[in-house]
Design an enzyme around this catalytic site. Structure first.
Site, PDB file in Angstrom:
ATOM      1  N   CYS A  92       0.857  -1.180   0.000  1.00 22.38           N
ATOM      2  CA  CYS A  92       0.000   0.000   0.000  1.00 22.38           C
ATOM      3  C   CYS A  92       0.895   1.232   0.000  1.00 22.38           C
ATOM      4  CB  CYS A  92      -0.883  -0.007   1.248  1.00 22.38           C
ATOM      5  SG  CYS A  92      -1.933   1.452   1.400  1.00 22.38           S
ATOM      6  N   HIS A 134      -8.865  -3.329  -2.654  1.00 25.88           N
ATOM      7  CA  HIS A 134      -7.952  -2.567  -1.787  1.00 25.88           C
ATOM      8  C   HIS A 134      -8.317  -1.075  -1.816  1.00 25.88           C
ATOM      9  CE1 HIS A 134      -3.760  -1.819  -0.100  1.00 25.88           C
ATOM     10  NE2 HIS A 134      -4.138  -0.608  -0.484  1.00 25.88           N
ATOM     11  N   GLU A 135      -8.561  -0.542  -3.016  1.00 28.50           N
ATOM     12  CA  GLU A 135      -8.842   0.899  -3.139  1.00 28.50           C
ATOM     13  C   GLU A 135     -10.220   1.257  -2.572  1.00 28.50           C
ATOM     14  OE1 GLU A 135      -6.417   2.664  -3.628  1.00 28.50           O
ATOM     15  OE2 GLU A 135      -5.107   1.155  -4.516  1.00 28.50           O
ATOM     16  N   HIS A 138     -10.159   1.643   1.023  1.00 24.26           N
ATOM     17  CA  HIS A 138      -9.633   2.950   1.464  1.00 24.26           C
ATOM     18  C   HIS A 138     -10.762   3.971   1.619  1.00 24.26           C
ATOM     19  CE1 HIS A 138      -5.309   2.814   1.759  1.00 24.26           C
ATOM     20  NE2 HIS A 138      -5.146   2.289   0.546  1.00 24.26           N
TER      21      HIS A 138
HETATM   22 CO    CO Z   1      -3.448   1.329  -0.218  1.00 28.64          CO
END
Ligand code: CO
Length: 184
Positions: A92, A134-135, A138
């Site tokens: 990340c 993953h995004e 966030h």
């Molecule tokens: Co990340």
């Protein structure tokens, strides 16, 4: 504008939907792509540049020359995820040099708006599916350290402590502004 590192509070905020595709959003998109490439990333979410907005930049191969692999996704949502789970390594940009195995669905169906305001939909697999997950995490203040198994978490303890120390040191030296209000 720069990429913020753990434990910057922006990374734990739930981001707000983008309601208007203003000039500011276009500029933010360009800056996010620039920063993503500068740091050799394949994805970057707006909270990682301290902007609490539901917006992400992706290049599935991390190559600025391959524009067909690049996209900006506004208000993305995962509408389907496969039962098949893949355990693979990821990193990340907000945790430089920290990598760990994370279990995630192999395939996801995603809906999002592009910068022209068109509703897009696609099915993605393997690394591409991992990037989306993953995004989008966030945007909800969820980080990959939350999803590591016990082995990964144990292995990361020392690195996390170092990130925390660096952050508090920078804060003490006044390098981190206390005002997180987005400049829009
Ligand atoms: Co990340």
């Amino acid at each position: 504008m720069k990429i913020v590192h753990y434990p910057h509070p922006s990374l734990r905020q739930k981001a707000e939907p983008v309601t208007q595709l203003s000039k500011d959003i276009q500029i933010l998109a360009e800056k996010m792509l620039e920063l993503m490439y500068e740091h050799n990333g394949v994805g970057l979410a707006a909270p990682q540049v301290a902007q609490p907005l539901r917006m992400i930049a992706i290049n599935f191969v991390g190559d600025p020359e391959q524009k067909d692999q690049e996209l900006i996704a506004i208000n993305p949502v995962i509408i389907e995820a496969s039962k098949t789970i893949i355990d693979d390594r990821e990193g990340c940009l907000s945790f430089p040099n920290l990598f760990s195995r994370v279990r995630r669905p192999k395939r996801v169906k995603v809906q999002f708006y592009n910068l022209k305001g068109e509703l897009m939909e696609g099915v993605f697999e393997d690394l591409a599916a991992r990037i989306w997950q993953h995004e989008i995490d966030h945007l909800d203040g969820v980080l990959f350290i939350d999803k590591m198994g016990t082995v990964g978490r144990d292995a990361s303890k020392r690195a996390l402590k170092e990130f925390e120390e660096a952050y508090y040191e920078a804060q003490k030296n006044g390098e981190i502004p206390k005002d997180l209000t987005p400049r829009f």
